[in-house]
Design a protein around this motif. Structure first.
Motif, PDB file in Angstrom:
ATOM      1  N   ASP A 117       0.812  -1.216   0.000  1.00 25.13           N
ATOM      2  CA  ASP A 117       0.000   0.000   0.000  1.00 25.13           C
ATOM      3  C   ASP A 117       0.843   1.263   0.000  1.00 25.13           C
ATOM      4  O   ASP A 117       0.472   2.255  -0.621  1.00 25.13           O
ATOM      5  CB  ASP A 117      -0.938   0.026   1.213  1.00 25.13           C
ATOM      6  N   ASP A 118       1.970   1.243   0.726  1.00 27.38           N
ATOM      7  CA  ASP A 118       2.754   2.465   0.898  1.00 27.38           C
ATOM      8  C   ASP A 118       4.246   2.137   0.897  1.00 27.38           C
ATOM      9  O   ASP A 118       4.848   1.902   1.938  1.00 27.38           O
ATOM     10  CB  ASP A 118       2.350   3.145   2.209  1.00 27.38           C
ATOM     11  N   VAL A 119       4.834   2.136  -0.290  1.00 25.49           N
ATOM     12  CA  VAL A 119       6.256   1.801  -0.413  1.00 25.49           C
ATOM     13  C   VAL A 119       7.133   2.868   0.249  1.00 25.49           C
ATOM     14  O   VAL A 119       8.224   2.567   0.719  1.00 25.49           O
ATOM     15  CB  VAL A 119       6.636   1.550  -1.892  1.00 25.49           C
ATOM     16  N   ASP A 120       6.641   4.108   0.333  1.00 30.71           N
ATOM     17  CA  ASP A 120       7.408   5.154   1.015  1.00 30.71           C
ATOM     18  C   ASP A 120       7.576   4.829   2.500  1.00 30.71           C
ATOM     19  O   ASP A 120       8.657   5.010   3.066  1.00 30.71           O
ATOM     20  CB  ASP A 120       6.729   6.517   0.851  1.00 30.71           C
ATOM     21  N   ALA A 121       6.506   4.338   3.131  1.00 26.17           N
ATOM     22  CA  ALA A 121       6.582   3.956   4.548  1.00 26.17           C
ATOM     23  C   ALA A 121       7.544   2.795   4.741  1.00 26.17           C
ATOM     24  O   ALA A 121       8.320   2.765   5.702  1.00 26.17           O
ATOM     25  CB  ALA A 121       5.197   3.598   5.078  1.00 26.17           C
TER      26      ALA A 121
ATOM     27  N   ARG B  96      10.986   5.807  -9.041  1.00 26.21           N
ATOM     28  CA  ARG B  96       9.660   6.356  -9.346  1.00 26.21           C
ATOM     29  C   ARG B  96       9.431   6.335 -10.846  1.00 26.21           C
ATOM     30  O   ARG B  96      10.229   6.862 -11.610  1.00 26.21           O
ATOM     31  CB  ARG B  96       9.540   7.756  -8.783  1.00 26.21           C
TER      32      ARG B  96
ATOM     33  N   ASP C  88       5.795   3.259  -7.886  1.00 24.71           N
ATOM     34  CA  ASP C  88       7.086   3.385  -7.219  1.00 24.71           C
ATOM     35  C   ASP C  88       7.575   2.015  -6.762  1.00 24.71           C
ATOM     36  O   ASP C  88       6.806   1.215  -6.234  1.00 24.71           O
ATOM     37  CB  ASP C  88       6.959   4.307  -6.006  1.00 24.71           C
TER      38      ASP C  88
ATOM     39  N   THR D 155       4.309   0.069  -5.213  1.00 24.59           N
ATOM     40  CA  THR D 155       3.030   0.748  -4.990  1.00 24.59           C
ATOM     41  C   THR D 155       2.627   1.354  -6.323  1.00 24.59           C
ATOM     42  O   THR D 155       3.317   2.233  -6.826  1.00 24.59           O
ATOM     43  CB  THR D 155       3.144   1.836  -3.919  1.00 24.59           C
TER      44      THR D 155
ATOM     45  N   ARG E 229       0.787   3.597  -9.119  1.00 20.49           N
ATOM     46  CA  ARG E 229       0.303   4.962  -9.158  1.00 20.49           C
ATOM     47  C   ARG E 229      -1.207   4.876  -9.348  1.00 20.49           C
ATOM     48  O   ARG E 229      -1.696   4.216 -10.251  1.00 20.49           O
ATOM     49  CB  ARG E 229       0.959   5.694 -10.336  1.00 20.49           C
ATOM     50  N   ARG E 230      -1.934   5.506  -8.485  1.00 24.71           N
ATOM     51  CA  ARG E 230      -3.407   5.507  -8.551  1.00 24.71           C
ATOM     52  C   ARG E 230      -3.859   6.647  -9.444  1.00 24.71           C
ATOM     53  O   ARG E 230      -3.370   7.771  -9.322  1.00 24.71           O
ATOM     54  CB  ARG E 230      -4.031   5.689  -7.170  1.00 24.71           C
TER      55      ARG E 230
END
Length: 171
Positions: A122-126, A145, A150, A166, A168-169
């Motif tokens: 859900d959140d590759v940044d996290a 990116r 990403d 994740t 891109r939505r």
């Protein structure tokens, strides 16, 4: 699948209040049996509500504690169960994290080192922040990116590449 794991945790807690101790892996097996499956592996491999079969890749790991250190301590996977045919023989285990299930095998013929997996999160940044802030491994991995999403590519100690993605939505 996390619902089944929560059921197993609640089952263990309820049994413990009655003085009955069961391992986490035994609780998973009991939950599988309660849902009509012969074992936990069969439950995990059963089609989901949409009728899709769950695919569980096998990754080759080497003997010793490094697989646990990397997958559990560094990436935050849960060890669902472990199996050895007898002491001193290779380990085979299942790990999971947020719907991703992997089998890790020390058995020579099960898989070859150097595999690559693409795992949607859900959140590759996290996840990147978690990896960056970890004291387990000194990896400072950047995000790739792209217009479609990403990627965070993390090499494991056995030559495998885990590519957390994740998408891109569209807005």
């Amino acid at each position: 699948m996390s619902d089944y794991k929560q059921l197993a945790s609640r089952l263990r807690a309820a049994l413990a209040t009655d003085g009955v101790e069961v391992s986490h892996s035994r609780a998973l097996e009991l939950v599988a049996a309660q849902h009509g499956y012969r074992d936990w592996n069969t439950l995990v491999a059963a089609p989901d509500a949409a009728g899709h079969a769950v695919v569980v890749p096998i990754l080759r790991v080497f003997p010793g504690g490094e697989a646990t250190r990397f997958y559990r301590d560094f990436l935050g996977f849960t060890i669902d169960w472990e199996h050895r045919f007898e002491p001193g023989l290779p380990l085979y285990l299942q790990v999971s994290r947020a719907g991703c299930v992997l089998h890790l095998s020390e058995h020579h013929g099960d898989a070859a080192p150097g595999s690559a997996l693409r795992i949607e999160v859900d959140d590759v940044d996290a996840l990147q922040r978690q990896v960056r802030d970890s004291d387990v491994y000194p990896l400072r991995i950047g995000l790739d990116r792209q217009p479609w999403g990403d990627d965070l590519q993390i090499p494991d100690p056995f030559g495998n590449r885990l590519i957390f993605h994740t998408p891109r939505r569209s807005e």
